[in-house]
Enzyme design. Structure first.
Site, PDB file in Angstrom:
ATOM      1  N   ASP A 128      55.401 -40.329 -30.001  1.00  0.00           N
ATOM      2  CA  ASP A 128      54.049 -40.556 -30.749  1.00  0.00           C
ATOM      3  C   ASP A 128      54.244 -39.870 -32.078  1.00  0.00           C
ATOM      4  O   ASP A 128      54.812 -38.678 -32.115  1.00  0.00           O
ATOM      5  CB  ASP A 128      52.842 -40.333 -29.915  1.00  0.00           C
ATOM      6  CG  ASP A 128      52.683 -41.116 -28.750  1.00  0.00           C
ATOM      7  OD1 ASP A 128      53.104 -42.080 -28.828  1.00  0.00           O
ATOM      8  OD2 ASP A 128      51.904 -40.472 -27.707  1.00  0.00           O
TER       9      ASP A 128
HETATM   10  N1  URA Z   1      54.567 -39.907 -23.685  1.00  0.00           N
HETATM   11  C1  URA Z   1      53.552 -39.817 -24.532  1.00  0.00           C
HETATM   12  O1  URA Z   1      52.375 -39.949 -24.169  1.00  0.00           O
HETATM   13  N2  URA Z   1      53.937 -39.689 -25.797  1.00  0.00           N
HETATM   14  C2  URA Z   1      55.173 -39.548 -26.245  1.00  0.00           C
HETATM   15  O2  URA Z   1      55.205 -39.586 -27.429  1.00  0.00           O
HETATM   16  C3  URA Z   1      56.132 -39.516 -25.359  1.00  0.00           C
HETATM   17  C4  URA Z   1      55.682 -39.681 -24.169  1.00  0.00           C
END
Ligand code: URA
Length: 240
Positions: free
Chosen positions: A106
């Site tokens: 993310d």
């Molecule tokens: N899980 C998440 O919620 N975000 C990420 O970036 C990776 C795994």
């Protein structure tokens, strides 16, 4: 590998920028199959032709594999005209065409990200059947309970999916933090798993993929090349 411009071949092997290698070629420092070539646009096939720079044979690496310590605030995307991406953070010589992040984090997630131009490798690493384990360090709104640990181990029910069994290791001393080990990677998965347990992820960092740990000497935004043995480490270290 198909025939490509000589300046492109040299730049892709980190001999210099396109402009710099163009100057090197025009200066007579480059030969193909023993003959000096003065034109940067001359086409050669690096798999079959012998390219030399200053008399040293160029051993062409077909693909590039990088580890990045991804900072928060940057998209795990190849190109985005509106926002900064992890590709924008790469030094010029690695920003060659076709580099992409193998798997996404993310925008606000930090840590270990693999970047490559090898689609087959990325596919192998990301395929669910490879069961490559990803480790995350999460800072949470509340401490983790023993029930949370059991629920993660059993396979959490989310609105649209049942998660595979995952390992949850609470931080010592009752701190609001934990390590999570997953062998799948659905959109916002870690955040959604904690939400399903009435908790909230405040910060998330990936610290390991398979047996390959994040190189903590990399500052956020920095990358380095991976060795062949480090690439193999990715496929070791199964979960549970
Ligand atoms: N899980 C998440 O919620 N975000 C990420 O970036 C990776 C795994």
């Amino acid at each position: 590998m198909k025939a490509e411009r000589l300046d492109k071949i040299l730049a892709s092997q980190n001999a210099g920028t396109r402009k710099e290698v163009g100057t090197m070629i025009r200066a007579g420092r480059v030969s193909v199959n023993g003959k000096t070539v003065l034109r940067p646009e001359f086409k050669a096939d690096p798999e079959h032709d012998t390219v030399e720079l200053d008399g040293a044979v160029l051993t062409v690496k077909k693909h590039l594999y990088l580890m990045m310590n991804k900072p928060s605030g940057v998209l795990s995307d190849s190109r985005n005209p509106k926002a900064q991406t992890v590709i924008d953070l790469l030094p010029h010589e690695w920003r060659r065409r076709g580099m992409f992040p193998a798997g996404r984090l993310d925008k606000d997630t930090e840590g270990l990200l693999i970047l490559t131009d090898d689609g087959d490798f990325a596919h192998r690493m990301l395929a669910p059947k490879s069961h490559v384990t990803k480790w995350y360090e999460a800072v949470l709104a509340h401490p983790v309970t023993e029930e949370d640990v059991q629920a993660f181990r059993k396979g959490l029910e989310l609105a649209d999916m049942t998660c595979l069994p995952a390992e949850l290791i609470p931080a010592e001393g009752g701190a609001s933090a934990a390590i999570v080990k997953l062998r799948e990677g659905k959109f916002h998965q870690v955040k959604r798993m904690f939400l399903a347990r009435g908790n909230k992820v405040l910060a998330l960092r990936r610290i390991r993929i398979g047996d390959l740990p994040l190189d903590e000497s990399l500052s956020p935004g920095e990358s380095r090349e991976l060795s062949a043995s480090e690439l193999e480490q990715i496929f070791r270290g199964k979960l549970l």
